[in-house]
Design a protein around this motif. Structure first.
Motif, PDB file in Angstrom:
ATOM      1  N   CYS A  85      -2.434   5.375  -2.277  1.00 22.04           N
ATOM      2  CA  CYS A  85      -2.337   4.465  -1.138  1.00 22.04           C
ATOM      3  C   CYS A  85      -1.269   3.406  -1.384  1.00 22.04           C
ATOM      4  N   VAL A  86      -1.215   2.896  -2.601  1.00 19.10           N
ATOM      5  CA  VAL A  86      -0.215   1.885  -2.948  1.00 19.10           C
ATOM      6  C   VAL A  86       1.195   2.443  -2.752  1.00 19.10           C
ATOM      7  N   LYS A  87       1.413   3.669  -3.207  1.00 21.53           N
ATOM      8  CA  LYS A  87       2.728   4.307  -3.040  1.00 21.53           C
ATOM      9  C   LYS A  87       3.096   4.435  -1.571  1.00 21.53           C
ATOM     10  N   ILE A  88       2.154   4.899  -0.752  1.00 22.69           N
ATOM     11  CA  ILE A  88       2.423   5.103   0.673  1.00 22.69           C
ATOM     12  C   ILE A  88       2.768   3.784   1.349  1.00 22.69           C
ATOM     13  N   LEU A  89       2.004   2.750   1.044  1.00 22.54           N
ATOM     14  CA  LEU A  89       2.245   1.438   1.649  1.00 22.54           C
ATOM     15  C   LEU A  89       3.617   0.889   1.267  1.00 22.54           C
TER      16      LEU A  89
ATOM     17  N   LEU B  76      -9.155   0.013   1.521  1.00 15.83           N
ATOM     18  CA  LEU B  76     -10.295  -0.431   0.725  1.00 15.83           C
ATOM     19  C   LEU B  76     -11.049   0.732   0.097  1.00 15.83           C
ATOM     20  N   ARG B  77     -10.986   1.872   0.756  1.00 19.40           N
ATOM     21  CA  ARG B  77     -11.723   3.038   0.274  1.00 19.40           C
ATOM     22  C   ARG B  77     -10.814   4.150  -0.242  1.00 19.40           C
ATOM     23  N   GLY B  78      -9.548   3.834  -0.378  1.00 24.08           N
ATOM     24  CA  GLY B  78      -8.628   4.792  -0.977  1.00 24.08           C
ATOM     25  C   GLY B  78      -8.416   6.050  -0.171  1.00 24.08           C
ATOM     26  N   GLN B  79      -8.464   5.940   1.142  1.00 32.77           N
ATOM     27  CA  GLN B  79      -8.308   7.104   2.017  1.00 32.77           C
ATOM     28  C   GLN B  79      -6.822   7.308   2.323  1.00 32.77           C
ATOM     29  N   ALA B  80      -6.125   7.943   1.397  1.00 30.62           N
ATOM     30  CA  ALA B  80      -4.665   8.043   1.477  1.00 30.62           C
ATOM     31  C   ALA B  80      -4.178   8.792   2.722  1.00 30.62           C
ATOM     32  N   GLN B  81      -4.838   9.870   3.074  1.00 30.79           N
ATOM     33  CA  GLN B  81      -4.400  10.649   4.239  1.00 30.79           C
ATOM     34  C   GLN B  81      -4.509   9.817   5.512  1.00 30.79           C
ATOM     35  N   CYS B  82      -5.576   9.048   5.611  1.00 27.85           N
ATOM     36  CA  CYS B  82      -5.761   8.187   6.775  1.00 27.85           C
ATOM     37  C   CYS B  82      -4.743   7.048   6.779  1.00 27.85           C
TER      38      CYS B  82
ATOM     39  N   SER C  13      -6.881  -3.290  -5.104  1.00 27.44           N
ATOM     40  CA  SER C  13      -8.250  -3.595  -5.501  1.00 27.44           C
ATOM     41  C   SER C  13      -9.056  -2.316  -5.683  1.00 27.44           C
ATOM     42  N   ALA C  14      -8.818  -1.338  -4.808  1.00 26.96           N
ATOM     43  CA  ALA C  14      -9.525  -0.061  -4.890  1.00 26.96           C
ATOM     44  C   ALA C  14      -8.990   0.820  -6.010  1.00 26.96           C
ATOM     45  N   GLY C  15      -7.804   0.488  -6.516  1.00 31.85           N
ATOM     46  CA  GLY C  15      -7.211   1.293  -7.577  1.00 31.85           C
ATOM     47  C   GLY C  15      -6.637   2.601  -7.088  1.00 31.85           C
ATOM     48  N   SER C  16      -6.263   2.644  -5.811  1.00 33.85           N
ATOM     49  CA  SER C  16      -5.722   3.877  -5.240  1.00 33.85           C
ATOM     50  C   SER C  16      -4.193   3.882  -5.359  1.00 33.85           C
TER      51      SER C  16
ATOM     52  N   GLY D  95      -9.244  -5.092 -11.234  1.00 29.33           N
ATOM     53  CA  GLY D  95      -9.911  -3.812 -11.441  1.00 29.33           C
ATOM     54  C   GLY D  95      -9.406  -3.027 -12.636  1.00 29.33           C
ATOM     55  N   GLY D  96      -8.409  -3.560 -13.335  1.00 29.13           N
ATOM     56  CA  GLY D  96      -7.879  -2.845 -14.496  1.00 29.13           C
ATOM     57  C   GLY D  96      -7.085  -1.614 -14.130  1.00 29.13           C
ATOM     58  N   ASN D  97      -6.444  -1.658 -12.965  1.00 27.74           N
ATOM     59  CA  ASN D  97      -5.693  -0.500 -12.478  1.00 27.74           C
ATOM     60  C   ASN D  97      -4.248  -0.569 -12.972  1.00 27.74           C
TER      61      ASN D  97
END
Length: 280
Positions: free
Chosen positions: A100-104, A61-67, A94-97, A129-131
């Motif tokens: 994170c999307v790639k990692i998932l 939700l907060r785009g914390q990719a490392q986490c 939703s966060a536009g990260s 979100g227009g991502n």
């Protein structure tokens, strides 16, 4: 593990429900070192807090990719559902990260999780979100272009409602159905309501039906302000026949559907024609 309330207040099939844990907090705040310490100390990465929120949901939700990476490496459930049925991939979109999307996706997240009456697909969330980068990646991973949300319709409807022309272009070029309808309401109706000339032009170029009527028996032009640029644009299309060139492009694209970009790129024709067929 350090938890604000050590006693769980509910136990169900998906596991033990607790108040928000230190793992949730670290994931949400992007505190990678703290999160790694908690994991190494034996903290569970799959405890769910109120509304079935996992630490992975919070990180996405907060785009914390490392986490996100740390949690998945520690065994976090990649397709865990919260109370609304959303997966971490939905939250990352939703966060536009994009990271994170790639990692998932690399860890096996489903691009097309089963939808419920309360759930939008990851592709819908990206369009809200227009991502557009996330939209492109999801489509490349097989996301369903016609996934249907009960409230909004298809991802193309969502992109038009939220006035994201870049997402509209990506979806249409990938083969999304330009005249998909929800209660007879097409994406063009939404573009007209928002008075977006640029979006109207894109939709019509991809074959949007300017004469389509919704459940109120209204055409797209009926939702524009008389004399406005959007009204003038739709009136022009209503009175001016498409060129043979444009009709030919639509015929080719409609025949090829979602295979269009791949097939067109392999044609032994001049690059100028390929560019035209690909709307470049």
């Amino acid at each position: 593990m350090e938890i604000e309330h050590m006693q769980p207040y509910f136990f169900g099939d998906i596991g033990c429900w607790v108040e928000r844990t230190e793992v949730h907090k670290a994931a949400s705040l992007g505190q990678a070192s703290q999160l790694q310490h908690l994991i190494q100390s034996g903290a569970s990465v799959n405890l769910v807090a109120v509304d079935s929120i996992t630490p992975l949901h919070e990180a996405c939700l907060r785009g914390q990719a490392q986490c996100v990476q740390l949690l998945l490496d520690a065994g976090a459930q990649v397709d865990a559902r919260n109370v609304d049925g959303s997966t971490p991939l939905c939250d990352a979109c939703s966060a536009g990260s994009l990271e994170c999307v790639k990692i998932l996706l690399e860890h096996g997240a489903k691009a097309n999780p089963a939808l419920t009456s309360r759930t939008a697909s990851p592709l819908h969330e990206a369009c809200v979100g227009g991502n557009s980068d996330c939209v492109e990646l999801l489509i490349a991973m097989g996301a369903c272009l016609e996934a249907y949300d009960l409230y909004y319709g298809t991802p193309l409807h969502v992109a038009c409602v939220n006035e994201h022309t870049n997402c509209v272009k990506v979806l249409l070029n990938a083969g999304a159905k330009v005249n998909a309808a929800r209660l007879h309401e097409t994406p063009l109706h939404h573009a007209a309501k928002n008075m977006r000339v640029d979006m109207i032009e894109v939709l019509v170029e991809f074959g949007a039906n300017i004469h389509a009527r919704d459940h109120h028996d209204k055409k797209p032009v009926d939702y524009t302000t008389p004399g406005s640029p959007s009204a003038a644009c739709l009136k022009f299309y209503e009175t001016t026949p498409m060129s043979l060139q444009q009709l030919s492009r639509l015929a080719v694209r409609n025949k090829l559907g979602t295979r269009a970009l791949k097939v067109i790129g392999q044609l032994d024709v001049p690059k100028l024609i390929i560019g035209y067929l690909c709307y470049q």
